[in-house]
Design an enzyme around this catalytic site. Structure first.
Site, PDB file in Angstrom:
ATOM      1  N   SER A 216       0.838  -1.193   0.000  1.00 45.44           N
ATOM      2  CA  SER A 216       0.000   0.000   0.000  1.00 45.44           C
ATOM      3  C   SER A 216       0.886   1.261   0.000  1.00 45.44           C
ATOM      4  O   SER A 216       1.665   1.449  -0.936  1.00 45.44           O
ATOM      5  CB  SER A 216      -0.970  -0.045   1.180  1.00 45.44           C
ATOM      6  N   LEU A 217       0.798   2.128   1.019  1.00 42.42           N
ATOM      7  CA  LEU A 217       1.727   3.262   1.101  1.00 42.42           C
ATOM      8  C   LEU A 217       3.163   2.789   0.937  1.00 42.42           C
ATOM      9  O   LEU A 217       4.000   3.481   0.344  1.00 42.42           O
ATOM     10  CB  LEU A 217       1.558   3.980   2.440  1.00 42.42           C
TER      11      LEU A 217
ATOM     12  N   ASP B 222     -10.181  -5.169  -4.071  1.00 38.26           N
ATOM     13  CA  ASP B 222      -9.754  -3.959  -3.358  1.00 38.26           C
ATOM     14  C   ASP B 222     -10.584  -2.760  -3.803  1.00 38.26           C
ATOM     15  O   ASP B 222     -10.570  -2.391  -4.978  1.00 38.26           O
ATOM     16  CB  ASP B 222      -8.268  -3.720  -3.653  1.00 38.26           C
TER      17      ASP B 222
ATOM     18  N   HIS C 126      -8.016  -5.282   0.286  1.00 36.36           N
ATOM     19  CA  HIS C 126      -6.767  -4.549   0.420  1.00 36.36           C
ATOM     20  C   HIS C 126      -5.789  -5.191   1.402  1.00 36.36           C
ATOM     21  O   HIS C 126      -4.625  -4.796   1.440  1.00 36.36           O
ATOM     22  CB  HIS C 126      -7.071  -3.109   0.870  1.00 36.36           C
TER      23      HIS C 126
END
Length: 260
Positions: free
Chosen positions: A90-91, A210, A237
């Protein structure tokens, strides 16, 4: 490395280096605990928590992508890793790509899961609601929003009715102090210009259910990183919660094939 933030970091195992980059509103424990034993069986795994996650204090000023990138590299330095493969989630995919752009001589490979190069309209809308609910201190509503956007339909609807309340309480308890600041980094970052310069072996893993970071973002990464491999997991996610064994196998197979 004056001015680079110090992240609370754990080191596990021995062998070739793996450097972990976790997601916004997450932590090393929350994002990698299910796969850490297998990763550290054959690697030296360096696992830093961003400001406001784990044992790392919140940042005293705004977080930036470059600060996160340099901070996890500083953690690798402290652990004695000269080179490493980055596992970004993710990030952490934004952070990993920026590390590869800023420190290309250090990076041997990339694994990018549920990632993005720049937030799209849906992700920006979700980030706005994330931050608004956190500003209001409404963690009960926030936990429900995370359940709706973070977890796949199959997983969330598959929970027995009696388990939903405890599950939401678990999500609520896991929200780190720095979640809002970390989410702001996602909204402000753009690594599109970094992708063409990546030449190391790369695996991009899309999460097909997601709704927080749509799988089209992973396909964008795979299309623009030369030679990138692409894989899919039928999950929301958070594949580490929904399909941890499948996620682990994709990672380990990639590392083995490329001797990373």
């Amino acid at each position: 490395m004056t001015g680079i933030p110090t992240f609370a970091t754990t080191v596990h195992g021995t062998g070739p280096g793996l450097l972990l980059a976790h997601g916004a509103g997450g932590s090393i424990e929350g994002n990698y605990a299910t796969v850490l034993p297998a990763l550290s069986a054959g690697h030296t795994v360096v696992a830093p928590d961003y400001p406001g996650s784990g044992a790392t204090p919140r940042a005293t000023g705004p977080l930036t992508l470059d600060a996160l990138a340099d901070g996890i590299v500083a953690a690798a330095d402290e652990a004695g890793l000269e080179t490493f493969t980055l596992l970004g989630y993710s990030l952490g995919t934004l952070v990993s790509v920026r590390v590869a752009a800023r420190h290309p001589e250090r990076v041997r490979g990339l694994v990018l899961t549920a990632g993005l190069a720049k937030a799209d309209n849906r992700t920006r809308a979700s980030l706005f609601l994330w931050q608004r609910l956190l500003e209001q201190g409404d963690l009960e509503a926030f936990s429900r929003f995370v359940a709706l956007t973070g977890f796949g339909e199959t997983f969330f609807n598959g929970l027995p009715e009696a388990a939903v309340g405890p599950f939401l309480e678990l999500v609520e308890r896991g929200v780190p102090a720095g979640a809002a600041e970390q989410a702001a980094v996602v909204g402000a970052s753009d690594t599109t210009g970094d992708l063409a310069g990546i030449s190391v072996p790369t695996l991009v893993v899309a999460t097909l259910q997601d709704t927080l970071v749509a799988p089209a973002n992973s396909r964008f990464l795979a299309d623009r990183i030369a030679g990138a491999e692409y894989a899919e997991i039928d999950a929301g996610h958070v594949p580490m919660a929904e399909r941890p064994e499948e996620w682990q196998k994709l990672i380990l197979d990639f590392l083995d094939r490329h001797r990373l």
